[in-house]
Every structure is written in structure tokens, then in C-alpha cells.
Design a protein around this motif. Structure first.
Motif, PDB file in Angstrom:
ATOM      1  N   ALA A  65      -3.974   6.897  -8.526  1.00  0.00           N
ATOM      2  CA  ALA A  65      -4.092   6.004  -9.678  1.00  0.00           C
ATOM      3  C   ALA A  65      -5.414   5.267  -9.757  1.00  0.00           C
ATOM      4  N   ALA A  66      -6.160   5.192  -8.669  1.00  0.00           N
ATOM      5  CA  ALA A  66      -7.485   4.564  -8.736  1.00  0.00           C
ATOM      6  C   ALA A  66      -8.392   5.281  -9.723  1.00  0.00           C
ATOM      7  N   MET A  67      -8.070   6.514 -10.057  1.00  0.00           N
ATOM      8  CA  MET A  67      -8.857   7.272 -11.030  1.00  0.00           C
ATOM      9  C   MET A  67      -8.881   6.592 -12.395  1.00  0.00           C
ATOM     10  N   LEU A  68      -7.905   5.753 -12.683  1.00  0.00           N
ATOM     11  CA  LEU A  68      -7.900   5.042 -13.965  1.00  0.00           C
ATOM     12  C   LEU A  68      -9.113   4.123 -14.096  1.00  0.00           C
ATOM     13  N   TRP A  69      -9.643   3.653 -12.982  1.00  0.00           N
ATOM     14  CA  TRP A  69     -10.792   2.748 -12.987  1.00  0.00           C
ATOM     15  C   TRP A  69     -12.050   3.397 -12.417  1.00  0.00           C
ATOM     16  N   GLN A  70     -11.880   4.427 -11.625  1.00  0.00           N
ATOM     17  CA  GLN A  70     -13.017   5.048 -10.929  1.00  0.00           C
ATOM     18  C   GLN A  70     -13.165   6.498 -11.383  1.00  0.00           C
ATOM     19  N   GLU A  71     -14.162   6.765 -12.192  1.00  0.00           N
ATOM     20  CA  GLU A  71     -14.374   8.125 -12.683  1.00  0.00           C
ATOM     21  C   GLU A  71     -15.071   9.005 -11.643  1.00  0.00           C
ATOM     22  N   THR A  93     -11.392  17.776  -6.569  1.00  0.00           N
ATOM     23  CA  THR A  93     -11.556  17.082  -7.849  1.00  0.00           C
ATOM     24  C   THR A  93     -12.885  16.353  -7.942  1.00  0.00           C
ATOM     25  N   PHE A  94     -13.380  15.868  -6.811  1.00  0.00           N
ATOM     26  CA  PHE A  94     -14.626  15.086  -6.794  1.00  0.00           C
ATOM     27  C   PHE A  94     -15.665  15.795  -5.920  1.00  0.00           C
ATOM     28  N   GLY A 143     -17.132  -1.683   3.841  1.00  0.00           N
ATOM     29  CA  GLY A 143     -17.790  -1.570   2.549  1.00  0.00           C
ATOM     30  C   GLY A 143     -18.153  -0.168   2.116  1.00  0.00           C
ATOM     31  N   THR A 144     -17.576   0.864   2.761  1.00  0.00           N
ATOM     32  CA  THR A 144     -18.025   2.240   2.511  1.00  0.00           C
ATOM     33  C   THR A 144     -17.081   3.060   1.639  1.00  0.00           C
ATOM     34  N   ILE A 145     -15.860   2.582   1.388  1.00  0.00           N
ATOM     35  CA  ILE A 145     -14.833   3.404   0.746  1.00  0.00           C
ATOM     36  C   ILE A 145     -14.543   2.870  -0.652  1.00  0.00           C
ATOM     37  N   ASP A 146     -14.542   3.749  -1.637  1.00  0.00           N
ATOM     38  CA  ASP A 146     -14.214   3.367  -3.009  1.00  0.00           C
ATOM     39  C   ASP A 146     -12.706   3.423  -3.263  1.00  0.00           C
ATOM     40  N   ALA A 147     -12.057   4.465  -2.790  1.00  0.00           N
ATOM     41  CA  ALA A 147     -10.612   4.641  -2.994  1.00  0.00           C
ATOM     42  C   ALA A 147      -9.961   4.930  -1.649  1.00  0.00           C
ATOM     43  N   LEU A 148      -9.063   4.044  -1.230  1.00  0.00           N
ATOM     44  CA  LEU A 148      -8.357   4.170   0.053  1.00  0.00           C
ATOM     45  C   LEU A 148      -6.880   4.391  -0.223  1.00  0.00           C
ATOM     46  N   GLN A 149      -6.326   5.463   0.360  1.00  0.00           N
ATOM     47  CA  GLN A 149      -4.924   5.827   0.139  1.00  0.00           C
ATOM     48  C   GLN A 149      -4.179   5.725   1.464  1.00  0.00           C
ATOM     49  N   VAL A 150      -3.173   4.858   1.500  1.00  0.00           N
ATOM     50  CA  VAL A 150      -2.493   4.514   2.747  1.00  0.00           C
ATOM     51  C   VAL A 150      -1.043   5.003   2.696  1.00  0.00           C
ATOM     52  N   ASP A 151      -0.688   5.867   3.625  1.00  0.00           N
ATOM     53  CA  ASP A 151       0.672   6.436   3.664  1.00  0.00           C
ATOM     54  C   ASP A 151       1.068   6.618   5.125  1.00  0.00           C
ATOM     55  N   LEU A 152       1.487   5.535   5.763  1.00  0.00           N
ATOM     56  CA  LEU A 152       1.697   5.504   7.208  1.00  0.00           C
ATOM     57  C   LEU A 152       3.138   5.112   7.526  1.00  0.00           C
ATOM     58  N   TYR A 153       3.971   6.110   7.799  1.00  0.00           N
ATOM     59  CA  TYR A 153       5.366   5.854   8.155  1.00  0.00           C
ATOM     60  C   TYR A 153       5.701   6.512   9.481  1.00  0.00           C
ATOM     61  N   ASP A 154       6.642   5.897  10.196  1.00  0.00           N
ATOM     62  CA  ASP A 154       7.114   6.536  11.428  1.00  0.00           C
ATOM     63  C   ASP A 154       8.180   7.570  11.081  1.00  0.00           C
ATOM     64  N   ALA A 155       8.600   8.326  12.069  1.00  0.00           N
ATOM     65  CA  ALA A 155       9.499   9.458  11.812  1.00  0.00           C
ATOM     66  C   ALA A 155      10.875   9.022  11.334  1.00  0.00           C
ATOM     67  N   THR A 156      11.245   7.770  11.549  1.00  0.00           N
ATOM     68  CA  THR A 156      12.550   7.286  11.095  1.00  0.00           C
ATOM     69  C   THR A 156      12.464   6.538   9.780  1.00  0.00           C
ATOM     70  N   LEU A 230      -5.275  -2.288 -21.422  1.00  0.00           N
ATOM     71  CA  LEU A 230      -4.358  -1.162 -21.570  1.00  0.00           C
ATOM     72  C   LEU A 230      -4.899  -0.103 -22.526  1.00  0.00           C
ATOM     73  N   GLU A 231      -5.627  -0.520 -23.548  1.00  0.00           N
ATOM     74  CA  GLU A 231      -6.199   0.458 -24.485  1.00  0.00           C
ATOM     75  C   GLU A 231      -7.229   1.336 -23.787  1.00  0.00           C
ATOM     76  N   ALA A 232      -8.097   0.719 -22.996  1.00  0.00           N
ATOM     77  CA  ALA A 232      -9.097   1.487 -22.254  1.00  0.00           C
ATOM     78  C   ALA A 232      -8.442   2.372 -21.202  1.00  0.00           C
ATOM     79  N   LEU A 233      -7.408   1.862 -20.539  1.00  0.00           N
ATOM     80  CA  LEU A 233      -6.712   2.662 -19.527  1.00  0.00           C
ATOM     81  C   LEU A 233      -5.999   3.849 -20.168  1.00  0.00           C
ATOM     82  N   THR A 234      -5.457   3.663 -21.374  1.00  0.00           N
ATOM     83  CA  THR A 234      -4.792   4.764 -22.078  1.00  0.00           C
ATOM     84  C   THR A 234      -5.790   5.863 -22.414  1.00  0.00           C
ATOM     85  N   ALA A 235      -6.971   5.468 -22.859  1.00  0.00           N
ATOM     86  CA  ALA A 235      -8.008   6.458 -23.165  1.00  0.00           C
ATOM     87  C   ALA A 235      -8.450   7.185 -21.901  1.00  0.00           C
ATOM     88  N   ARG A 236      -8.616   6.445 -20.818  1.00  0.00           N
ATOM     89  CA  ARG A 236      -9.001   7.057 -19.547  1.00  0.00           C
ATOM     90  C   ARG A 236      -7.902   7.992 -19.049  1.00  0.00           C
TER      91      ARG A 236
END
Length: 261
Positions: A65-71, A93-94, A143-156, A230-236
Motif C-alpha cells: 500500500a505504500a505505492m499509493l504515496w511512493q511511485e 515492479t521497481f 534513514g535508508t529505506i523508503d518502504a518497509l514491510q514487516v511480517d514477523l510471526y512465530d510458528a504458533t 482521497l481524490e489524489a489517492l483514487t487517481a494514483r
């Protein structure tokens, strides 16, 4: 098929001589989709075999979803590899961006390379076998990352293995000035409220998309406060849909709904 959050297992002992213990990595296939499991029937990630770079699960799509703000993000990073869904999609994609994925379990990295079409490391792609906490606390990443995606779960799936305010503050420090973090949370689990509180403490602004699958809620966290147009996000979103087929219009609807709560 029920969906469980994908995971990495935390080391059970603080004694440095012991190695982390991981749940067994297993696979299944159904209707042209290959699934990753950690020794149970619960799905930890998925890949449509004929479309290996496509994010098959809806929550994984929302994690973009960060793509809505970061082209044109320059650097995207994933904490938790899973089936390399976000890593592969970001990589293809990038084409001008660098991609970093952090995964503690070496078996997950190996299975992604052999069964989930993860490309080898190159000048643009780094898959690191290391603890996500060490990565975000490394000053070299500040300060080096534009989009960080965090998905850290244990096995349970008891909740993210890293969920403190200090962890999310470290994630914030890794982001560039206009950086955005997306986090996969378990909406119907006691860990959800704790994580939202910690993320809101660490970030200037947080928006949660509607729940999907078996309780997945993707939180969008902004390093700096943003006016939500929301209008700009809809266009994006329309451009994202045309370019990638991601259902970005539904993300904007979810954002709009969150603003009315």
C-alpha cells in the motif's frame, strides 16, 4: 483454506551457545497454488505457480500500500521472507530500486530459492540471514529505506515476535524522511491492540486497512504526518491497477472508511 500469518521462530534461549530452533518447513499444492507451512496445515505464504511474482494472498497485496504515496521508491525492505512474495514483486515492479529481505530461518531462504522462484542475490537484491531486530538496530540502515514491510510471526501465530515500541522506533529510524512501514497484524488476537499502541507511539500517523483472510489487518505507518487526499489517492490507485493489476482502489476505500471511525 484458512490463512495463518507467516512466521519466523524466535530463539528460545538467550544462551549464545544454542542455535535457534525452527519449526519444519513443509509444502502443499492445490489448484495451481503452492503453499508454505511450518509443520501444520496453516498457510504461511502462497505462490501461484504460473504467476510466481504475483502476490497471491490479499493481505500481501495490501502490504504494498505504500505505492499509493511512493511511485518510485529507491529502497524497499522486508522483515520476514515467507514465500518471498513481497521481495519478488518489489524486485520486478521497481527495476531501479534495491530490495533487502531479512529472514532468520535458513531453511525458509533455501525453500524460497528452490520452490518459490526467489532470484539470487545481485546488485539490486540482498536476502540476509539474520535477526530482524539486529537489522533495524544497525546504524548503517538508518534513514535508508523508503518502504518497509514487516511480517514477523512465530510458528504458533501468538502474535508478532517483535512488537515493542522500541522495535517499531527502530523501524522508524530505518526509514527515509518520507518513509512508510506496512505491518501484517492479527486483528482478532490480543496482540493486535498492543501492536497498534506501540506503532502509534513510534510513528506520526497510522492507518489500518479492513481485515482480510483469517484476521489479517495491515497497518500503514508514516514517518511524518500526511494530509490524506482521497481524490489524489483514487487517481494514483487507478494507475497502480493499470500498471500492476493490484486492487489499489479497494485500499483507498479502506483508508476512507478508517477516517470515518
Amino acid at each position: 483454506m484458512l490463512i495463518k500469518r507467516k512466521s519466523i521462530e524466535k530463539e528460545e534461549s538467550s544462551r549464545p551457545a544454542r542455535k535457534p530452533k525452527f519449526a519444519p518447513v513443509t509444502l502443499s499444492e492445490q489448484d495451481g497454488v503452492r503453499y508454505l507451512h511450518f509443520g501444520t496445515e496453516w498457510v504461511q505464504g502462497a505462490m501461484r505457480i504460473r504467476k510466481p511474482n504475483w502476490p497471491e494472498l490479499e493481505y500481501a497485496q495490501q502490504m504494498m500500500a505504500a505505492m499509493l504515496w511512493q511511485e518510485q521508491p529507491r529502497h524497499l525492505a522486508q522483515l520476514g521472507l515467507g514465500t518471498a512474495t513481497l521481495t519478488k514483486f518489489s524486485y520486478t515492479t521497481f527495476p531501479d530500486a534495491t530490495i533487502t529481505a531479512v529472514e532468520l530461518n535458513p531453511s525458509v531462504i533455501a525453500i524460497c530459492e528452490s520452490m518459490f522462484k526467489l532470484p539470487p542475490n545481485d546488485a539490486r537484491l540482498r536476502v540476509l540471514e539474520m535477526d530482524a531486530l539486529d537489522f533495524v538496530n544497525d546504524e548503517a540502515n538508518a534513514g535508508t529505506i523508503d518502504a518497509l514491510q514487516v511480517d514477523l510471526y512465530d510458528a504458533t501465530a501468538r502474535g508478532p515476535v517483535l512488537d515493542t515500541a522500541e522495535f517499531y522506533q527502530a523501524c522508524n529510524r530505518c526509514l527515509s524522511d518520507d518513509g512508510i512501514m506496512t505491518v501484517n497484524l492479527f486483528g482478532d488476537h490480543p496482540s493486535y491492540a498492543r501492536n497498534i499502541k506501540a506503532i502509534k507511539f513510534a510513528f506520526a500517523q497510522v492507518i489500518c486497512l479492513p481485515e482480510v483472510h483469517d484476521g489479517n489487518v495491515v497497518a500503514i505507518a508514516f514517518k511524518r504526518q500526511r494530509a490524506i487526499d482521497l481524490e489524489a489517492l483514487t487517481a494514483r490507485a487507478a494507475r497502480i491497477l493499470a500498471d500492476t493489476k493490484l486492487p489499489a482502489k479497494s485500499w483507498v476505500k479502506g483508508i476512507a472508511a478508517s477516517l470515518t471511525k
